[in-house]
Design an enzyme around this catalytic site. Structure first.
Site, PDB file in Angstrom:
ATOM      1  N   ASP A 178       5.080   0.013  12.888  1.00 40.72           N
ATOM      2  CA  ASP A 178       5.519  -1.166  13.651  1.00 40.72           C
ATOM      3  C   ASP A 178       6.736  -0.751  14.482  1.00 40.72           C
ATOM      4  O   ASP A 178       7.851  -1.236  14.269  1.00 40.72           O
ATOM      5  CB  ASP A 178       5.859  -2.310  12.694  1.00 40.72           C
ATOM      6  CG  ASP A 178       4.643  -2.749  11.909  1.00 40.72           C
ATOM      7  OD1 ASP A 178       3.639  -3.117  12.533  1.00 40.72           O
ATOM      8  OD2 ASP A 178       4.679  -2.693  10.669  1.00 40.72           O
TER       9      ASP A 178
ATOM     10  N   HIS B 205       0.865  -1.183   0.000  1.00 44.76           N
ATOM     11  CA  HIS B 205       0.000   0.000   0.000  1.00 44.76           C
ATOM     12  C   HIS B 205       0.900   1.230   0.000  1.00 44.76           C
ATOM     13  O   HIS B 205       2.136   1.106  -0.054  1.00 44.76           O
ATOM     14  CB  HIS B 205      -0.936  -0.037   1.212  1.00 44.76           C
ATOM     15  CG  HIS B 205      -0.237  -0.290   2.509  1.00 44.76           C
ATOM     16  ND1 HIS B 205       0.611   0.619   3.092  1.00 44.76           N
ATOM     17  CD2 HIS B 205      -0.216  -1.380   3.310  1.00 44.76           C
ATOM     18  CE1 HIS B 205       1.093   0.122   4.205  1.00 44.76           C
ATOM     19  NE2 HIS B 205       0.611  -1.104   4.361  1.00 44.76           N
TER      20      HIS B 205
ATOM     21  N   VAL C 113       2.440   6.349   7.557  1.00 40.37           N
ATOM     22  CA  VAL C 113       1.578   6.998   6.561  1.00 40.37           C
ATOM     23  C   VAL C 113       0.134   6.699   6.962  1.00 40.37           C
ATOM     24  O   VAL C 113      -0.200   5.565   7.308  1.00 40.37           O
ATOM     25  CB  VAL C 113       1.881   6.460   5.142  1.00 40.37           C
ATOM     26  CG1 VAL C 113       0.969   7.105   4.105  1.00 40.37           C
ATOM     27  CG2 VAL C 113       3.345   6.712   4.781  1.00 40.37           C
TER      28      VAL C 113
ATOM     29  N   HIS D 295       3.972   1.326   2.215  1.00 38.48           N
ATOM     30  CA  HIS D 295       5.150   0.636   1.669  1.00 38.48           C
ATOM     31  C   HIS D 295       5.796   1.488   0.574  1.00 38.48           C
ATOM     32  O   HIS D 295       7.027   1.528   0.443  1.00 38.48           O
ATOM     33  CB  HIS D 295       4.752  -0.702   1.030  1.00 38.48           C
ATOM     34  CG  HIS D 295       4.267  -1.731   1.989  1.00 38.48           C
ATOM     35  ND1 HIS D 295       2.983  -2.203   1.977  1.00 38.48           N
ATOM     36  CD2 HIS D 295       4.895  -2.398   2.993  1.00 38.48           C
ATOM     37  CE1 HIS D 295       2.838  -3.126   2.917  1.00 38.48           C
ATOM     38  NE2 HIS D 295       3.980  -3.255   3.552  1.00 38.48           N
TER      39      HIS D 295
END
Ligand code: PAF
Length: 251
Positions: A148, A32, A174, A35
């Protein structure tokens, strides 16, 4: 052109022919725009950009979650090509685990807190697979999203502890325009749960305490695994329907 390499041997042979710095983005696919941000940074800051796609079974404590993990190869390849990624490493399980996971990398303190307390073995799986990926790809820099945050911190610790010759580059989370952190799992939310999900970001940014945020989310129908402040960050994990979402912010 983006080349796709499937075995570690094939990848290492390709890698030996590359010159200059290598920026690496490890992923499990279902790419997405979060990434894409990592890929753009890797592309801009290095001579060579490498992406890996491997849905790593050892980091899923829940086999159902592994089975349901979205696979979107055609879209992923297009994103890699559009962003001029030089190579995708796309291994199969026996390539990555010739030992069938007899050997693993473990961290014994921080990995047991937060997500680690709710997902036994999760971070062993992450650290082990990323160690393998780093050894195969030999990157100069590896890019990880701050969504993360615990994963990124543990990987930074692994790199330091094992004197590994690369830099971990943190990239800010994001978000969708309504505040929901981008995640491959978001596509599994029902329409109603997708509409509810931004409450996570709202609760952790607008509440005075972690307990208050947890209470607000519980009242709204989330199954809250934790809302916890550690240092200057607030971490949350909450389940909506069958989808577990995590987020964190600086406080
Ligand atoms: O963040 C992820 O997508 C995964 O945990 C990673 C780092 C690719 C390891 O499988």
């Amino acid at each position: 052109m983006t080349v796709v390499l499937r075995s570690p041997q094939e990848f290492k042979q390709w890698r030996r022919q590359q010159k200059g710095t290598v920026g690496f983005v490890p992923t499990m696919g279902a790419l997405h725009t979060g990434h894409e941000e990592l890929i753009k940074r890797a592309r801009k800051e290095n001579d060579v950009a490498v992406l890996s796609i491997f849905v790593n079974p050892t980091q899923f404590n829940d086999p159902k979650d592994f089975e349901k993990y979205p696979i979107t190869w055609d879209q992923d390849l297009k994103m890699a090509e559009d962003n001029k990624v030089d190579a995708i490493f796309y291994p199969r399980y026996p390539d990555m685990y010739p030992d069938n996971y007899r050997y693993k990398v473990t961290e014994s303190e921080y990995s047991k807190l937060l997500d680690g307390a709710h997902r036994p073995g999760h971070f062993d799986g992450v650290l082990s697979v990323v160690m393998k990926l780093f050894n195969i790809v030999s990157p100069t820099r590896a890019y990880f999203g701050e969504k993360d945050f615990q994963q990124m911190t543990l990987l930074q610790g692994m790199v330091e502890s094992f004197f590994m010759n690369l830099e971990i580059v943190p990239v800010p989370t994001v978000r969708e325009s309504d505040g929901l952190a981008k995640s491959s799992r978001n596509v599994r939310l029902s329409e109603a749960d997708r509409a509810k999900a931004p409450a996570i970001y709202k609760a952790i940014t607008q509440s005075n305490t972690a307990d208050e945020a947890a209470r607000i989310l519980t009242e709204q129908g989330f199954k809250v695994d934790y809302v916890t402040d550690v240092g200057n960050r607030r971490f949350v994990a909450a389940v909506l329907g069958e989808v577990r979402l995590i987020d964190n912010v600086q406080i």
